[in-house]
Design a protein around this motif. Structure first.
Motif, PDB file in Angstrom:
ATOM      1  N   TYR A  23      55.261 -58.798 -46.491  1.00  0.00           N
ATOM      2  CA  TYR A  23      55.534 -57.569 -47.238  1.00  0.00           C
ATOM      3  C   TYR A  23      55.388 -56.342 -46.346  1.00  0.00           C
ATOM      4  O   TYR A  23      56.196 -55.412 -46.403  1.00  0.00           O
ATOM      5  N   LYS A  24      54.370 -56.322 -45.484  1.00  0.00           N
ATOM      6  CA  LYS A  24      54.179 -55.200 -44.563  1.00  0.00           C
ATOM      7  C   LYS A  24      55.356 -55.089 -43.597  1.00  0.00           C
ATOM      8  O   LYS A  24      55.826 -53.991 -43.297  1.00  0.00           O
ATOM      9  N   GLN A  27      58.317 -53.669 -45.412  1.00  0.00           N
ATOM     10  CA  GLN A  27      58.163 -52.219 -45.572  1.00  0.00           C
ATOM     11  C   GLN A  27      58.539 -51.487 -44.294  1.00  0.00           C
ATOM     12  O   GLN A  27      59.204 -50.447 -44.338  1.00  0.00           O
ATOM     13  N   GLN A  28      58.107 -52.006 -43.160  1.00  0.00           N
ATOM     14  CA  GLN A  28      58.413 -51.376 -41.872  1.00  0.00           C
ATOM     15  C   GLN A  28      59.913 -51.387 -41.601  1.00  0.00           C
ATOM     16  O   GLN A  28      60.495 -50.364 -41.221  1.00  0.00           O
ATOM     17  N   ASN A  30      62.345 -51.696 -43.776  1.00  0.00           N
ATOM     18  CA  ASN A  30      63.034 -50.842 -44.743  1.00  0.00           C
ATOM     19  C   ASN A  30      62.848 -49.365 -44.414  1.00  0.00           C
ATOM     20  O   ASN A  30      63.766 -48.569 -44.615  1.00  0.00           O
ATOM     21  N   ALA A  31      61.683 -48.994 -43.890  1.00  0.00           N
ATOM     22  CA  ALA A  31      61.463 -47.602 -43.486  1.00  0.00           C
ATOM     23  C   ALA A  31      62.414 -47.230 -42.352  1.00  0.00           C
ATOM     24  O   ALA A  31      62.979 -46.125 -42.333  1.00  0.00           O
ATOM     25  N   THR A  40      67.557 -48.930 -49.480  1.00  0.00           N
ATOM     26  CA  THR A  40      66.841 -50.199 -49.375  1.00  0.00           C
ATOM     27  C   THR A  40      66.348 -50.644 -50.738  1.00  0.00           C
ATOM     28  O   THR A  40      66.307 -49.863 -51.688  1.00  0.00           O
ATOM     29  N   SER A  42      63.049 -52.413 -52.493  1.00  0.00           N
ATOM     30  CA  SER A  42      61.639 -52.733 -52.281  1.00  0.00           C
ATOM     31  C   SER A  42      61.408 -54.241 -52.392  1.00  0.00           C
ATOM     32  O   SER A  42      61.904 -54.892 -53.315  1.00  0.00           O
ATOM     33  N   GLY A  43      60.680 -54.791 -51.424  1.00  0.00           N
ATOM     34  CA  GLY A  43      60.358 -56.217 -51.446  1.00  0.00           C
ATOM     35  C   GLY A  43      61.441 -57.115 -50.884  1.00  0.00           C
ATOM     36  O   GLY A  43      61.301 -58.331 -50.869  1.00  0.00           O
TER      37      GLY A  43
END
Length: 63
Positions: A23-24, A27-28, A30-31, A40, A42-43
């Protein structure tokens, strides 16, 4: 046919890491995509971008 997006469980399985680390990572990634102007989810992470960033496979070769 491969799906366009990968979920955390698939990322964790492919990289042999925990689901929370997956998940981390998502997130990276997608950022990074958001900073480039992409929308994007989420997830989830785009499969082609995942392969490009982690394995260095250009998008045109990722099939």
């Amino acid at each position: 046919m491969e799906k366009l997006f990968m979920r955390a469980d698939e990322v964790a399985r492919e990289l042999e890491v925990s689901k929370s680390y997956a998940y981390k990572l998502i997130q990276q990634l997608n950022a990074e995509l958001e900073n480039k102007g992409f929308i994007t989810i989420s997830g989830r992470v785009n499969r082609q971008y995942f392969r490009e960033r982690l394995y260095g496979i250009p998008q045109k070769e990722a099939k």
